[in-house]
Design a protein around this motif. Structure first.
Motif, PDB file in Angstrom:
ATOM      1  N   THR A 183      53.319 161.979  33.779  1.00 51.52           N
ATOM      2  CA  THR A 183      54.692 161.502  33.599  1.00 51.52           C
ATOM      3  C   THR A 183      55.545 161.834  34.811  1.00 51.52           C
ATOM      4  N   ASN A 184      55.387 163.020  35.337  1.00 51.67           N
ATOM      5  CA  ASN A 184      56.211 163.452  36.463  1.00 51.67           C
ATOM      6  C   ASN A 184      55.941 162.641  37.717  1.00 51.67           C
ATOM      7  N   PHE A 185      54.677 162.316  37.956  1.00 57.24           N
ATOM      8  CA  PHE A 185      54.336 161.544  39.147  1.00 57.24           C
ATOM      9  C   PHE A 185      54.822 160.098  39.026  1.00 57.24           C
ATOM     10  N   LEU A 186      54.785 159.530  37.811  1.00 55.59           N
ATOM     11  CA  LEU A 186      55.329 158.178  37.614  1.00 55.59           C
ATOM     12  C   LEU A 186      56.836 158.182  37.761  1.00 55.59           C
ATOM     13  N   ALA A 187      57.512 159.178  37.175  1.00 58.30           N
ATOM     14  CA  ALA A 187      58.969 159.259  37.283  1.00 58.30           C
ATOM     15  C   ALA A 187      59.396 159.400  38.740  1.00 58.30           C
ATOM     16  N   ASN A 188      58.637 160.169  39.505  1.00 54.48           N
ATOM     17  CA  ASN A 188      58.949 160.379  40.915  1.00 54.48           C
ATOM     18  C   ASN A 188      58.921 159.070  41.696  1.00 54.48           C
ATOM     19  N   ILE A 189      57.868 158.295  41.553  1.00 61.14           N
ATOM     20  CA  ILE A 189      57.750 157.062  42.332  1.00 61.14           C
ATOM     21  C   ILE A 189      58.765 156.023  41.866  1.00 61.14           C
ATOM     22  N   LEU A 190      59.237 156.135  40.613  1.00 57.62           N
ATOM     23  CA  LEU A 190      60.249 155.211  40.109  1.00 57.62           C
ATOM     24  C   LEU A 190      61.663 155.646  40.473  1.00 57.62           C
ATOM     25  N   GLY A 191      61.786 156.804  41.141  1.00 52.81           N
ATOM     26  CA  GLY A 191      63.083 157.214  41.677  1.00 52.81           C
ATOM     27  C   GLY A 191      63.869 158.185  40.832  1.00 52.81           C
ATOM     28  N   TYR A 192      63.203 158.913  39.924  1.00 49.03           N
ATOM     29  CA  TYR A 192      63.913 159.860  39.066  1.00 49.03           C
ATOM     30  C   TYR A 192      63.494 161.295  39.378  1.00 49.03           C
ATOM     31  N   ARG A 211      49.585 164.859  45.301  1.00 47.50           N
ATOM     32  CA  ARG A 211      50.493 163.729  45.106  1.00 47.50           C
ATOM     33  C   ARG A 211      51.426 163.550  46.296  1.00 47.50           C
ATOM     34  N   GLN A 212      51.911 164.660  46.830  1.00 42.02           N
ATOM     35  CA  GLN A 212      52.844 164.599  47.949  1.00 42.02           C
ATOM     36  C   GLN A 212      52.203 164.014  49.203  1.00 42.02           C
ATOM     37  N   ALA A 213      50.880 164.036  49.276  1.00 38.15           N
ATOM     38  CA  ALA A 213      50.171 163.510  50.443  1.00 38.15           C
ATOM     39  C   ALA A 213      49.776 162.047  50.283  1.00 38.15           C
ATOM     40  N   THR A 214      50.084 161.439  49.120  1.00 41.82           N
ATOM     41  CA  THR A 214      49.720 160.042  48.890  1.00 41.82           C
ATOM     42  C   THR A 214      50.879 159.122  49.255  1.00 41.82           C
ATOM     43  N   PRO A 215      50.606 157.827  49.470  1.00 46.00           N
ATOM     44  CA  PRO A 215      51.681 156.877  49.766  1.00 46.00           C
ATOM     45  C   PRO A 215      52.578 156.592  48.568  1.00 46.00           C
ATOM     46  N   PHE A 216      52.219 157.105  47.394  1.00 46.91           N
ATOM     47  CA  PHE A 216      53.009 156.854  46.196  1.00 46.91           C
ATOM     48  C   PHE A 216      54.061 157.930  45.935  1.00 46.91           C
ATOM     49  N   TYR A 217      54.189 158.886  46.843  1.00 47.33           N
ATOM     50  CA  TYR A 217      55.144 159.981  46.621  1.00 47.33           C
ATOM     51  C   TYR A 217      56.522 159.611  47.152  1.00 47.33           C
ATOM     52  N   ASN A 218      57.553 159.861  46.361  1.00 49.06           N
ATOM     53  CA  ASN A 218      58.943 159.594  46.738  1.00 49.06           C
ATOM     54  C   ASN A 218      59.610 160.907  47.154  1.00 49.06           C
ATOM     55  N   GLN A 219      59.895 161.060  48.439  1.00 50.49           N
ATOM     56  CA  GLN A 219      60.454 162.307  48.950  1.00 50.49           C
ATOM     57  C   GLN A 219      61.924 162.496  48.586  1.00 50.49           C
ATOM     58  N   ASP A 220      62.556 161.459  48.075  1.00 59.24           N
ATOM     59  CA  ASP A 220      63.986 161.545  47.761  1.00 59.24           C
ATOM     60  C   ASP A 220      64.262 162.102  46.364  1.00 59.24           C
ATOM     61  N   THR A 221      63.234 162.338  45.590  1.00 59.02           N
ATOM     62  CA  THR A 221      63.424 162.921  44.263  1.00 59.02           C
ATOM     63  C   THR A 221      62.585 164.182  44.116  1.00 59.02           C
TER      64      THR A 221
END
Length: 346
Positions: A183-192, A211-221
């Motif tokens: 859930t946390n990794f999906l929420a992260n990429i969706l911007g939450y 997760r932080q090393a993948t292209p699916f990680y959102n650094q802004d959340t």
């Protein structure tokens, strides 16, 4: 006008689609909906629709496809028709419920909607994202809950649509049964921003650097984990107004050969766990919206659902549910999606 090809669980797909506030129009194609929306950018954020895009008239296709090298179409006769009438260069037949890599990367897929209308596919389900989370995490175990990433994506969108939080306020997604962090990794990429807790967060913490090393990680959340037993009172280190997206324990593996007494015992354990969960979550008064799944035992009496309904109502919340059960054909335990909100709210 827009269209969506619904997933294997169409009622669940439709519930998620409410996030973009659609106005539906008649469609003669099973599993396809046609609609208007003032939030078309939300189409690319859906998880339950296999493909989405714009609806166009046949007379407009020549202009829209003049630079396209190859199109995907479900019927060969229509492909040949387009070659004659609008001069497409090349076509190939593709299955409506599958993603053709060549068409997605190099061409355009056209959906026949009948009555001279066609859909041009603009978004596909993000299968690489789901496969990454479901199968590539270094830390995972069958002993913990393993909610599919696609279902998690759908639940997050249902939760955002159902929340009473003012939409321009920051939203935090909290999973009190975080397990390996899906859930946390999906929420992260969706911007939450997202918080996860569990009795054991070893797997979630192990998966975070990956997760932080993948292209699916959102650094802004942000993603944070902490240890907590959900049968105990909720601590105060979670933002007021967070949305809960979670799946508790599904219980032991149940088959058609399972002893009915073992099934009843599993249901009693589930009822106790979820009763403690709802009691502690609701009494904390931190969460206006709770989206979760509850086990549905196929072919058995599910009295635990009504007992949980009584508990939720007694605590001042309402529970709505989606009638369709999320399950695979070979499974005896499905997932009932519940939307729990404060009484008098959405």
């Amino acid at each position: 006008m827009y269209f969506a090809i619904l997933g294997k669980h169409p009622q669940i797909s439709l519930a998620e689609l409410q996030k973009i506030k659609p106005t539906f129009y008649p469609s003669s194609k099973k599993g396809i909906v046609i609609f208007e929306t003032e939030i078309p950018e939300g189409l690319k954020l859906l998880g339950g629709s296999i493909k989405t895009g714009k609806v166009v008239a046949e007379k407009d296709l020549q202009t829209l496809l003049q630079e396209v090298k190859i199109i995907g179409i479900q019927e060969e006769a229509i492909g040949k028709h387009f070659k004659r009438t609008i001069g497409i260069r090349r076509f190939k037949t593709v299955k409506i419920n599958h993603t053709d890599k060549e068409i997605k990367e190099k061409g355009k897929e056209i959906i026949n909607l009948d009555n001279g209308k066609y859909g041009i596919v603009e978004q596909y389900q993000n299968i690489p994202l789901y496969e990454s989370i479901d199968f590539e995490k270094p830390g995972r175990s069958m002993s913990m809950g393993m909610m599919p990433a696609k279902l998690t994506h759908i639940l997050i969108n249902i939760g955002i649509q159902a929340t009473t939080i003012i939409q321009n306020e920051p939203i935090t997604i909290y999973d009190p049964f975080c397990g390996s962090g899906t859930t946390n990794f999906l929420a992260n990429i969706l911007g939450y921003n997202t918080v996860g807790s569990d009795i054991n967060i070893t797997y979630a913490q192990k998966n975070l650097p990956w997760r932080q090393a993948t292209p699916f990680y959102n650094q802004d959340t942000s993603i944070d984990f902490f240890t907590h037993d959900i049968t105990k009172p909720i601590p105060n280190n979670i933002s007021n107004g967070s949305i809960i997206i979670t799946e508790g324990r599904l219980g032991p593996i149940i088959t058609k050969r399972s002893n009915p007494d073992d099934v009843r015992k599993a249901q009693q354990q589930i009822q106790k766990l979820y009763t403690d969960f709802f009691t502690n979550i609701i009494k904390s008064d931190l969460f206006p919206t709770i989206i979760c799944t509850i086990p549905r035992y196929i072919g058995y009496d599910n009295t635990h659902e009504q007992l949980l309904q009584t508990t939720i109502n007694s605590l001042g919340y309402d529970r709505k549910s989606i009638s369709e059960i999320y399950q695979r054909e070979d499974q005896q335990v499905g997932r009932k999606i519940c939307i729990v909100t404060k009484k008098g709210k959405k």
